[in-house]
Design an enzyme around this catalytic site. Structure first.
Site, PDB file in Angstrom:
ATOM      1  N   HIS A   1       1.279  -0.935   0.418  1.00  0.00           N
ATOM      2  CA  HIS A   1       0.067  -0.386   0.277  1.00  0.00           C
ATOM      3  C   HIS A   1       1.081   0.761   0.223  1.00  0.00           C
ATOM      4  CE1 HIS A   1       0.422   1.164   4.377  1.00  0.00           C
ATOM      5  NE2 HIS A   1       0.876  -0.348   4.395  1.00  0.00           N
TER       6      HIS A   1
ATOM      7  N   ASP B   1      -0.650   3.973   0.931  1.00  0.00           N
ATOM      8  CA  ASP B   1      -1.244   5.384   2.069  1.00  0.00           C
ATOM      9  C   ASP B   1      -0.776   5.198   2.873  1.00  0.00           C
ATOM     10  OD1 ASP B   1      -2.529   2.834   2.405  1.00  0.00           O
ATOM     11  OD2 ASP B   1      -3.980   3.540   3.266  1.00  0.00           O
TER      12      ASP B   1
ATOM     13  N   ASP C   1       6.491   1.776   7.089  1.00  0.00           N
ATOM     14  CA  ASP C   1       5.083   0.983   6.520  1.00  0.00           C
ATOM     15  C   ASP C   1       4.866   2.326   5.409  1.00  0.00           C
ATOM     16  OD1 ASP C   1       2.839  -0.007   6.990  1.00  0.00           O
ATOM     17  OD2 ASP C   1       2.401   1.437   8.519  1.00  0.00           O
TER      18      ASP C   1
ATOM     19  N   GLU D   1      -5.278   1.029   2.833  1.00  0.00           N
ATOM     20  CA  GLU D   1      -4.892   0.071   3.771  1.00  0.00           C
ATOM     21  C   GLU D   1      -5.067   0.092   4.821  1.00  0.00           C
ATOM     22  OE1 GLU D   1      -2.402  -3.330   6.066  1.00  0.00           O
ATOM     23  OE2 GLU D   1      -2.333  -0.450   5.802  1.00  0.00           O
ATOM     24  N   GLU D   2      -4.526   1.130   5.633  1.00  0.00           N
ATOM     25  CA  GLU D   2      -4.455   2.201   6.709  1.00  0.00           C
ATOM     26  C   GLU D   2      -5.631   1.961   7.569  1.00  0.00           C
ATOM     27  OE1 GLU D   2      -2.228   1.871   8.352  1.00  0.00           O
ATOM     28  OE2 GLU D   2      -0.099   1.631   7.140  1.00  0.00           O
TER      29      GLU D   2
ATOM     30  N   GLU E   1       3.936  -5.654   4.173  1.00  0.00           N
ATOM     31  CA  GLU E   1       4.293  -5.402   5.334  1.00  0.00           C
ATOM     32  C   GLU E   1       5.333  -5.450   6.582  1.00  0.00           C
ATOM     33  OE1 GLU E   1       2.160  -3.535   6.919  1.00  0.00           O
ATOM     34  OE2 GLU E   1       0.503  -3.625   5.402  1.00  0.00           O
TER      35      GLU E   1
ATOM     36  N   HIS F   1       3.990   3.957  12.224  1.00  0.00           N
ATOM     37  CA  HIS F   1       2.853   4.502  12.497  1.00  0.00           C
ATOM     38  C   HIS F   1       4.152   5.919  13.354  1.00  0.00           C
ATOM     39  CE1 HIS F   1      -0.300   2.536  11.825  1.00  0.00           C
ATOM     40  NE2 HIS F   1       0.833   2.071  11.039  1.00  0.00           N
TER      41      HIS F   1
END
Length: 379
Positions: free
Chosen positions: A71, A73, A104, A138-139, A167, A352
Site C-alpha cells: 500500500h 497510503d 510502513d 490499507e490504513e 509489510e 506509525h
C-alpha cells in the site's frame, strides 16, 4: 550496479498520501514500473467522499504467477512540530531515511521495485509472471482497496498462484521473521437492558451491570483455548464498559460493553459469536449485540512457497526466519481467500511513530533480499 531504493522511496514519501488521498504516489509507482515492461491498470473504487486509487501491474502471462502486494497510503503524521523534519520531506540524515511511510511501507515497497529491477536486468526472459497489487486503502477502512482489486483480478483472470505482502515483519534484524498467517479479529458491542431503580431497593429493579458481568465472567475466567500448531492462544479483551451513570444510589437501566477477540484457527467468527450469545442467554440478559469480523484467521502452511521464501531470506540476510502468525491484521487476510500468501519486509521499529524512519542500509539489503525471493519463487 544494484538499483538504489532510496530515491524512489523519497519520491513516494513526498506524496502526502494519507488515506484515502493518493497525492501522486501511484503515479510515482507507475512511472517506475512501465519502463520495466509492466502493463499498469488503475482501479478507482469507493463513494464520492472516499475515492480510493489502486494499481494492478503485471509483466508476463505464463505461470507461475507471483504477486507482490502493498500500500502507498499512510496514517496521519500527527503534530508536525513533534517531528525533527517535515514528515513528508523524506530527509536522509546519518544514514537514515525519515518520513511518514519510510517504515510502513513506502520504504519497503521501493526496495521491492529496486530488487525487481535488478532481477529483471539479470533475467529479462524470466519464467512465469510478476504482478503488483498496490492499494491506497490499507490504513483506514480497507474496503475499497485490496478487497475490491482482488474481485477485479478474479473477474479478469488475474488471480496469482502465490502472493507476498511487503509489510514490515522483521522484529530485531532483517530476515528474522516471515508471517505465514494472522489471527482473526472479532469486535462485539453488547447492550444489556435492565430496570432502573433505587440501590436501596434492588428487588424493585433489575441491574443490567450484574447480568453483563455474570455473562462476561466465565468468558474471562479461563482461556478460550491453548493455542494451536502455528498460533498463540485466542485472547478476549474487554475494551469498553459503560453505564452512563453518575449517581451512586441509582441502579442504571442499561449497561454496555465492547469486546475484541483475536482468534486462532480453532475458531471462526461465527462460532465465537454464538459463544457470546450463549453466555448472555445463560446470564438471563435482555440484550442486543452487534458483532463485526474484520478478518478470519488464515494460515499458509509450510510447503514449497514458504520454503522458497525461507531459503531466499536466509541466503540474502544470513538469518533463519521464524514462521510467525502474531500481530494485528493486514491485507493478507483478503488475499488468503484466493491463493497462498505470506508477509515479509523490513524491521518495523518505527511504524506509525513520530520521526518514522528506515536505515538506508537496511532498505538496500531488503532490495537484495526481494531479488533473491524472485529468483527462488520463479525458478
Amino acid at each position: 550496479m544494484a538499483a538504489d531504493p532510496v530515491p524512489l522511496a523519497q519520491a513516494m514519501i513526498r506524496c502526502r498520501s494519507v488515506t484515502p488521498a493518493d497525492d501522486g504516489a501511484l503515479d510515482v509507482v507507475q512511472r517506475a514500473l512501465e519502463p520495466l515492461g509492466f502493463t499498469c491498470t488503475r482501479l478507482v473504487f469507493g463513494p464520492d467522499d472516499y475515492r480510493v486509487d489502486n494499481l494492478f501491474a503485471r509483466r508476463g502471462t505464463a505461470g507461475p504467477h507471483f504477486c507482490y502486494a502493498g500500500h502507498t497510503d499512510v496514517v496521519p503524521p500527527g503534530d508536525p512540530a513533534a517531528w525533527a523534519d517535515d514528515p513528508f520531506a523524506a530527509v536522509v540524515r546519518d544514514g537514515t531515511l525519515y518520513g511518514r511511510g519510510a517504515c510502513d511501507m513506502k520504504g519497503g515497497f521501493a526496495a521491492f521495485i529496486a530488487g525487481l529491477t535488478d532481477y529483471l536486468a539479470a533475467n529479462p526472459n524470466h519464467p512465469g509472471s510478476i504482478s503488483l497489487l498496490i492499494t491506497g486503502d490499507e490504513e483506514d477502512r480497507s474496503v475499497d482497496g485490496t478487497l475490491k482489486v482482488l474481485e477485479w483480478m478474479q473477474a479478469n483472470g488475474q488471480v496469482p498462484d502465490m502472493a507476498l505482502v511487503g509489510e514490515p515483519t522483521s522484529r530485531r534484524a532483517l530476515g528474522d521473521t516471515i508471517k505465514i498467517g494472522r489471527r482473526g479479529s472479532l469486535t462485539a458491542r453488547i447492550t444489556v437492558q435492565g430496570k432502573q431503580g433505587h440501590s436501596a431497593y434492588p428487588a424493585l429493579a433489575d441491574n443490567p451491570i450484574h447480568r453483563l458481568v455474570a455473562a462476561l465472567g466465565p468468558l474471562l475466567a479461563a482461556p478460550l483455548d491453548n493455542g494451536s500448531e502455528f498460533f498463540p492462544p485466542t485472547t478476549l479483551q474487554v475494551t469498553g464498559f459503560d453505564v452512563g451513570n453518575k449517581a451512586s444510589n441509582v441502579i442504571p437501566a442499561v449497561a454496555r460493553a465492547m469486546l475484541n477477540i483475536r482468534f486462532n484457527d480453532h475458531h471462526s467468527s461465527a462460532t465465537l459469536t454464538e459463544r457470546l450469545h450463549a453466555a448472555l442467554r445463560a446470564a438471563g440478559c435482555a440484550y442486543e449485540m452487534q458483532a463485526d469480523c474484520s478478518g478470519e484467521s488464515f494460515l499458509t502452511r509450510p510447503g514449497p512457497f514458504v520454503d522458497a521464501l525461507s531459503r531466499a531470506i536466509a541466503r540474502s540476510t544470513g538469518e533463519t526466519p521464524a514462521l510467525d502468525t502474531g500481530g494485528g491484521t493486514s491485507d493478507a487476510r483478503f488475499i488468503a481467500r484466493y491463493c497462498p500468501v505470506a508477509e515479509f519486509g523490513a524491521v518495523g521499529a518505527t511504524l506509525h511513530q513520530v520521526n518514522e524512519s528506515a536505515p538506508v542500509d537496511e532498505l538496500r539489503r531488503l532490495a537484495a533480499t526481494y531479488r533473491a525471493i524472485l529468483e527462488e519463487v520463479l525458478a
